[in-house]
Design a protein around this motif. Structure first.
Motif, PDB file in Angstrom:
ATOM      1  N   LEU A  27      23.806 -17.845  -7.951  1.00  0.00           N
ATOM      2  CA  LEU A  27      22.625 -17.324  -7.278  1.00  0.00           C
ATOM      3  C   LEU A  27      22.196 -16.054  -7.997  1.00  0.00           C
ATOM      4  CD1 LEU A  27      23.730 -17.456  -3.526  1.00  0.00           C
ATOM      5  CD2 LEU A  27      22.249 -19.066  -4.687  1.00  0.00           C
ATOM      6  N   ASP A  28      20.934 -15.966  -8.359  1.00  0.00           N
ATOM      7  CA  ASP A  28      20.378 -14.728  -8.898  1.00  0.00           C
ATOM      8  C   ASP A  28      19.697 -14.002  -7.747  1.00  0.00           C
ATOM      9  OD1 ASP A  28      21.134 -15.084 -11.580  1.00  0.00           O
ATOM     10  OD2 ASP A  28      19.455 -16.441 -11.910  1.00  0.00           O
ATOM     11  N   VAL A  29      20.178 -12.817  -7.423  1.00  0.00           N
ATOM     12  CA  VAL A  29      19.698 -12.075  -6.262  1.00  0.00           C
ATOM     13  C   VAL A  29      19.146 -10.733  -6.726  1.00  0.00           C
ATOM     14  CG1 VAL A  29      20.305 -11.158  -3.995  1.00  0.00           C
ATOM     15  CG2 VAL A  29      21.519 -13.155  -4.876  1.00  0.00           C
ATOM     16  N   ASP A  30      17.866 -10.494  -6.422  1.00  0.00           N
ATOM     17  CA  ASP A  30      17.238  -9.196  -6.641  1.00  0.00           C
ATOM     18  C   ASP A  30      17.155  -8.503  -5.288  1.00  0.00           C
ATOM     19  OD1 ASP A  30      16.756  -9.260  -9.428  1.00  0.00           O
ATOM     20  OD2 ASP A  30      15.064 -10.609  -9.102  1.00  0.00           O
ATOM     21  N   LEU A  31      17.819  -7.361  -5.174  1.00  0.00           N
ATOM     22  CA  LEU A  31      17.915  -6.648  -3.898  1.00  0.00           C
ATOM     23  C   LEU A  31      17.217  -5.304  -3.944  1.00  0.00           C
ATOM     24  CD1 LEU A  31      21.682  -7.038  -2.936  1.00  0.00           C
ATOM     25  CD2 LEU A  31      19.733  -8.060  -1.786  1.00  0.00           C
ATOM     26  N   ARG A  32      16.677  -4.948  -2.808  1.00  0.00           N
ATOM     27  CA  ARG A  32      16.181  -3.587  -2.588  1.00  0.00           C
ATOM     28  C   ARG A  32      16.738  -3.151  -1.247  1.00  0.00           C
ATOM     29  NH1 ARG A  32      10.036  -1.789  -2.931  1.00  0.00           N
ATOM     30  NH2 ARG A  32      10.731  -0.488  -4.616  1.00  0.00           N
ATOM     31  N   LEU A  33      17.539  -2.100  -1.257  1.00  0.00           N
ATOM     32  CA  LEU A  33      18.160  -1.563  -0.050  1.00  0.00           C
ATOM     33  C   LEU A  33      17.524  -0.204   0.230  1.00  0.00           C
ATOM     34  CD1 LEU A  33      21.747  -2.371  -1.261  1.00  0.00           C
ATOM     35  CD2 LEU A  33      20.537  -3.613   0.515  1.00  0.00           C
ATOM     36  N   GLU A  34      16.914  -0.073   1.393  1.00  0.00           N
ATOM     37  CA  GLU A  34      16.220   1.167   1.737  1.00  0.00           C
ATOM     38  C   GLU A  34      16.800   1.750   3.014  1.00  0.00           C
ATOM     39  OE1 GLU A  34      11.783   1.034   1.200  1.00  0.00           O
ATOM     40  OE2 GLU A  34      12.240  -1.113   1.127  1.00  0.00           O
ATOM     41  N   SER A  35      17.056   3.034   2.984  1.00  0.00           N
ATOM     42  CA  SER A  35      17.524   3.724   4.176  1.00  0.00           C
ATOM     43  C   SER A  35      16.309   4.082   5.023  1.00  0.00           C
ATOM     44  CB  SER A  35      18.287   4.986   3.778  1.00  0.00           C
ATOM     45  OG  SER A  35      18.665   5.688   4.938  1.00  0.00           O
ATOM     46  N   VAL A  36      16.308   3.597   6.250  1.00  0.00           N
ATOM     47  CA  VAL A  36      15.244   3.924   7.198  1.00  0.00           C
ATOM     48  C   VAL A  36      15.901   4.527   8.438  1.00  0.00           C
ATOM     49  CG1 VAL A  36      13.625   2.176   6.369  1.00  0.00           C
ATOM     50  CG2 VAL A  36      15.253   1.562   8.139  1.00  0.00           C
ATOM     51  N   HIS A  37      15.097   5.025   9.342  1.00  0.00           N
ATOM     52  CA  HIS A  37      15.617   5.715  10.522  1.00  0.00           C
ATOM     53  C   HIS A  37      16.566   4.842  11.342  1.00  0.00           C
ATOM     54  CE1 HIS A  37      15.791   8.585  13.758  1.00  0.00           C
ATOM     55  NE2 HIS A  37      15.421   7.642  14.618  1.00  0.00           N
ATOM     56  N   GLU A  38      16.229   3.568  11.532  1.00  0.00           N
ATOM     57  CA  GLU A  38      17.027   2.681  12.380  1.00  0.00           C
ATOM     58  C   GLU A  38      18.237   2.090  11.676  1.00  0.00           C
ATOM     59  OE1 GLU A  38      13.767   2.004  11.748  1.00  0.00           O
ATOM     60  OE2 GLU A  38      12.826   2.768  13.567  1.00  0.00           O
ATOM     61  N   GLY A  39      18.234   2.061  10.329  1.00  0.00           N
ATOM     62  CA  GLY A  39      19.337   1.432   9.617  1.00  0.00           C
ATOM     63  C   GLY A  39      19.024   1.236   8.149  1.00  0.00           C
ATOM     64  N   VAL A  40      19.399   0.071   7.627  1.00  0.00           N
ATOM     65  CA  VAL A  40      19.173  -0.267   6.218  1.00  0.00           C
ATOM     66  C   VAL A  40      18.251  -1.475   6.164  1.00  0.00           C
ATOM     67  CG1 VAL A  40      20.262  -1.025   4.074  1.00  0.00           C
ATOM     68  CG2 VAL A  40      21.448   0.607   5.561  1.00  0.00           C
ATOM     69  N   LEU A  41      17.124  -1.302   5.496  1.00  0.00           N
ATOM     70  CA  LEU A  41      16.164  -2.388   5.328  1.00  0.00           C
ATOM     71  C   LEU A  41      16.473  -3.093   4.016  1.00  0.00           C
ATOM     72  CD1 LEU A  41      13.619  -3.831   6.385  1.00  0.00           C
ATOM     73  CD2 LEU A  41      12.286  -2.218   5.010  1.00  0.00           C
ATOM     74  N   VAL A  42      16.756  -4.397   4.102  1.00  0.00           N
ATOM     75  CA  VAL A  42      17.112  -5.189   2.925  1.00  0.00           C
ATOM     76  C   VAL A  42      15.961  -6.124   2.602  1.00  0.00           C
ATOM     77  CG1 VAL A  42      18.713  -6.895   1.999  1.00  0.00           C
ATOM     78  CG2 VAL A  42      19.547  -5.101   3.512  1.00  0.00           C
ATOM     79  N   THR A  43      15.498  -6.066   1.367  1.00  0.00           N
ATOM     80  CA  THR A  43      14.506  -7.004   0.866  1.00  0.00           C
ATOM     81  C   THR A  43      15.156  -7.728  -0.300  1.00  0.00           C
ATOM     82  OG1 THR A  43      12.750  -5.449   1.459  1.00  0.00           O
ATOM     83  CG2 THR A  43      12.165  -7.242  -0.045  1.00  0.00           C
TER      84      THR A  43
END
Length: 166
Positions: A27-43
């Motif tokens: 699997l080729d996975v491109d991730l973006r992990l962003e710290s937001v107020h409620e938690g971690v937003l994963v795209t």
């Protein structure tokens, strides 16, 4: 924010039926992990290849699978979030599995105009074009070949349906 590209092998087959992502496929996975107020937003964007057989002619096929998803992993379990951050980690495996399996076609075909198999001989019609008939009739529908639908012309004496409702 962090962006990462990962190449991960599939531990267990993803999907059932005519096509699936086999164990050992990458699997080729491109991730973006962003710290937001409620938690971690994963795209994430996931690319892989599913293998199986055509639903019409039963030859082996390999189909590209490309999926995208975005999910919030919450810091606190007190709110109505489906996923949580556990010990400063997020578990993406169930999300990736669900996204890939839902992206698999239910009736995969080797090509959109695949003619399938000859119902009498079982041969692939793509390999034997001489077997293709211009109008292939299914014997189960033979009794309806002479059927013509009648048109409802009416007599003109019927009251208007809108007036009947009042």
């Amino acid at each position: 924010m962090r962006e990462q590209h990962l190449t991960v092998p599939v531990d267990a087959q993803m999907g059932e039926g005519l096509v699936a992502v086999k164990a050992g496929t990458e699997l080729d996975v491109d991730l973006r992990l962003e710290s937001v107020h409620e938690g971690v937003l994963v795209t994430a964007e996931v690319d892989t290849t599913a293998e199986g057989e055509c639903g019409r002619c039963l030859i082996d096929i390999a189909l590209p699978v490309e999926v995208e998803f975005q999910e919030l992993f919450a810091y606190h379990s007190g709110e109505a979030f489906e996923y949580e951050v556990q010990d400063d980690h997020v578990d993406l495996e169930p999300l990736i599995r669900d996204a890939v399996v839902l992206a698999l076609p239910f009736q995969p075909v080797c090509r959109p105009d695949c003619p399938g198999l000859d119902p009498e001989t079982g041969l692939r019609l793509a390999d034997h074009p001489e077997l293709v008939t211009p109008e292939h009739s299914d014997p189960r529908w033979a009794a309806l070949t002479g059927f013509t639908a009648s048109e409802d012309e009416g007599t003109g004496d019927e009251p208007d349906a809108d007036l009947q409702r009042d």
